[in-house]
Design a protein around this motif. Sequence first.
Motif, PDB file in Angstrom:
ATOM      1  N   UNK A  21      76.959  91.241  26.649  1.00 51.61           N
ATOM      2  CA  UNK A  21      77.433  91.203  28.038  1.00 51.61           C
ATOM      3  C   UNK A  21      78.953  91.291  28.105  1.00 51.61           C
ATOM      4  N   UNK A  22      79.622  90.499  27.281  1.00 56.40           N
ATOM      5  CA  UNK A  22      81.088  90.482  27.309  1.00 56.40           C
ATOM      6  C   UNK A  22      81.654  91.838  26.908  1.00 56.40           C
ATOM      7  N   UNK A  23      81.141  92.410  25.810  1.00 52.35           N
ATOM      8  CA  UNK A  23      81.652  93.703  25.359  1.00 52.35           C
ATOM      9  C   UNK A  23      81.333  94.803  26.354  1.00 52.35           C
ATOM     10  N   UNK A  24      80.213  94.674  27.064  1.00 52.13           N
ATOM     11  CA  UNK A  24      79.846  95.677  28.051  1.00 52.13           C
ATOM     12  C   UNK A  24      80.772  95.709  29.244  1.00 52.13           C
ATOM     13  N   UNK A  25      81.555  94.672  29.432  1.00 46.38           N
ATOM     14  CA  UNK A  25      82.478  94.611  30.572  1.00 46.38           C
ATOM     15  C   UNK A  25      83.913  94.979  30.195  1.00 46.38           C
ATOM     16  N   UNK A  26      84.101  95.388  28.931  1.00 44.70           N
ATOM     17  CA  UNK A  26      85.450  95.717  28.454  1.00 44.70           C
ATOM     18  C   UNK A  26      85.679  97.224  28.521  1.00 44.70           C
ATOM     19  N   UNK A  27      86.738  97.602  29.172  1.00 44.62           N
ATOM     20  CA  UNK A  27      87.236  98.974  29.107  1.00 44.62           C
ATOM     21  C   UNK A  27      88.544  98.943  28.336  1.00 44.62           C
ATOM     22  N   UNK A 299      84.388  85.620  32.998  1.00 45.25           N
ATOM     23  CA  UNK A 299      84.423  86.097  34.375  1.00 45.25           C
ATOM     24  C   UNK A 299      85.651  86.944  34.612  1.00 45.25           C
ATOM     25  N   UNK A 300      85.978  87.141  35.873  1.00 47.03           N
ATOM     26  CA  UNK A 300      87.172  87.903  36.239  1.00 47.03           C
ATOM     27  C   UNK A 300      87.888  87.195  37.376  1.00 47.03           C
ATOM     28  N   UNK A 301      89.203  87.420  37.450  1.00 49.43           N
ATOM     29  CA  UNK A 301      90.033  86.853  38.518  1.00 49.43           C
ATOM     30  C   UNK A 301      90.744  88.011  39.205  1.00 49.43           C
ATOM     31  N   UNK A 315      91.566  90.750  36.441  1.00 46.89           N
ATOM     32  CA  UNK A 315      91.954  90.242  35.124  1.00 46.89           C
ATOM     33  C   UNK A 315      90.744  89.562  34.482  1.00 46.89           C
ATOM     34  N   UNK A 316      90.516  89.826  33.218  1.00 46.10           N
ATOM     35  CA  UNK A 316      89.440  89.154  32.502  1.00 46.10           C
ATOM     36  C   UNK A 316      89.754  87.668  32.355  1.00 46.10           C
ATOM     37  N   UNK A 317      88.712  86.857  32.392  1.00 46.97           N
ATOM     38  CA  UNK A 317      88.850  85.417  32.163  1.00 46.97           C
ATOM     39  C   UNK A 317      87.844  84.985  31.109  1.00 46.97           C
ATOM     40  N   UNK A 339      88.697  91.225  22.120  1.00 44.30           N
ATOM     41  CA  UNK A 339      90.077  91.720  22.021  1.00 44.30           C
ATOM     42  C   UNK A 339      90.171  92.993  21.186  1.00 44.30           C
ATOM     43  N   UNK A 340      89.334  93.114  20.168  1.00 40.83           N
ATOM     44  CA  UNK A 340      89.325  94.352  19.393  1.00 40.83           C
ATOM     45  C   UNK A 340      88.925  95.530  20.283  1.00 40.83           C
ATOM     46  N   UNK A 341      87.867  95.354  21.060  1.00 36.72           N
ATOM     47  CA  UNK A 341      87.442  96.443  21.938  1.00 36.72           C
ATOM     48  C   UNK A 341      88.478  96.715  23.019  1.00 36.72           C
ATOM     49  N   UNK A 342      89.119  95.675  23.534  1.00 42.54           N
ATOM     50  CA  UNK A 342      90.148  95.859  24.555  1.00 42.54           C
ATOM     51  C   UNK A 342      91.276  96.743  24.039  1.00 42.54           C
ATOM     52  N   UNK A 343      91.552  96.669  22.728  1.00 40.78           N
ATOM     53  CA  UNK A 343      92.603  97.489  22.122  1.00 40.78           C
ATOM     54  C   UNK A 343      92.103  98.855  21.653  1.00 40.78           C
ATOM     55  N   UNK A 344      90.805  99.128  21.854  1.00 41.12           N
ATOM     56  CA  UNK A 344      90.267 100.407  21.419  1.00 41.12           C
ATOM     57  C   UNK A 344      89.908 100.444  19.951  1.00 41.12           C
ATOM     58  N   UNK A 345      89.881  99.302  19.288  1.00 43.94           N
ATOM     59  CA  UNK A 345      89.512  99.239  17.875  1.00 43.94           C
ATOM     60  C   UNK A 345      88.008  99.045  17.749  1.00 43.94           C
TER      61      UNK A 345
END
Length: 426
Positions: A21-27, A299-301, A315-317, A339-345
């Motif tokens: 779920x968390x990784x699915x919400x990361x672009x 969640x998100x803010x 913003x991710x929370x 954080x790895x996915x957020x950086x495109x790694x």
Amino acid sequence: MTAAPQPHRAPLMSLDNALSEVLGRVTPLVRTESVATFDADHRVLSTDLVSALHVPPQDNSSMDGYAVRVADVSAKGVVLPVSQRIAAGHAAQPLQPGTCARIFTGAPMPAGADAVVMQEDTREVGGDLHAAHIDAVPAPGQWVRRAGEDVTRGAVVLPRGTRLSPASLGLAAGIGMAHLTVMARPRVALFSTGDELVMPGEVAPEAMKPGAIYNSNRFFLRTLLLRLGCEVSDLGIVPDQRDLTLAALKTAADHHDLILTSGGVSVGEEDHIKPAVQQLGSLDLWQIAMKPGKPFAYGTVRRDAGAGTDAAQPCHFIGLPGNPVSSFVTFLLLVRPFLLKLQGAPVPAWQPVMLPAHFDLPRADKRREFLRVRRNAAGGLDLFPNQSSGVLTSAVWGDGLVDNPAGHTIAHGDTVAYFPFADLLA
């Protein structure tokens, strides 16, 4: 009088589903920057790195010795006059038939030469390197490093998304890259909640008030974020007050990609994070069926309309438990992949090492457990005696985690799934 029925509680989400779920919400972030290759350790490449040259650029010698034509050395004991001396970084002349060239490691091979005889298999003749006595018959290509043996021109040597390491920085420098285009650092706002928290150095141990504790989470979380290449804004300790929690979240959301908090995500009257996030955005995930680490939140803010180009995206929370071991383990298993996915790694798949347990765990827990263990000299795993989520000593003593399924006991000698901290912290 009949007691009122208790409200139905939804089952806790599994760790695997929570991670999905968390990784699915990361672009991945789109911001990039150019940095000196010297300063790019742990940064993530934003584009493929393509070589403009062969490495090595030409055939060269991998030994000190003599460059020869194999056809000229048909037997041991051949004596060849030395026609030239070639050092690394200097050009070579074509090798005249029936001669040899004194050559040094890294020096370019002269045209016509097809092997190197290392100097241990030769003797000088004449005293001034006028000739060499060859004591071994070389094979074609012996001790020759071919052009492009390491890297060929036009090859992608490091793909987009590579998290740069010392070796990869050396590879980038080897193809002439003085600067690299990398993903911008994730901007993370970090704060802790709790009236019981005090900072080391502000209050001496003997002056601590009843119930007060030092804020250890802030130290290891900041370090973990920095190791993952984040730009960290340390917002300190937020008191257990709803208005101050709301203000901290609002301020952090406008200028960061992630808000990471520690503590305050349970259901007590003084736990204000959950309702504050719900008021300012959404809480999409709360509580996980794992031990330690149940009170994890995602969640998100919303950002303020004047927050610039990022205003359209919330913003991710992520809210971590307050107990230090719970906070540490959930960071490794959930925040690090995020954080790895957020950086495109790329996010590495969990690959446990299967080892024997040199301990007993006779009582099964209803949640998936992550036990702090340490490898021993016999090749098995020892268990730290106190597995409480507040005992940070267990994470210092241990060198990894055993992933123990829910409802599962362990007997001495059972094979268990072990995750080294070295992998989880890499």
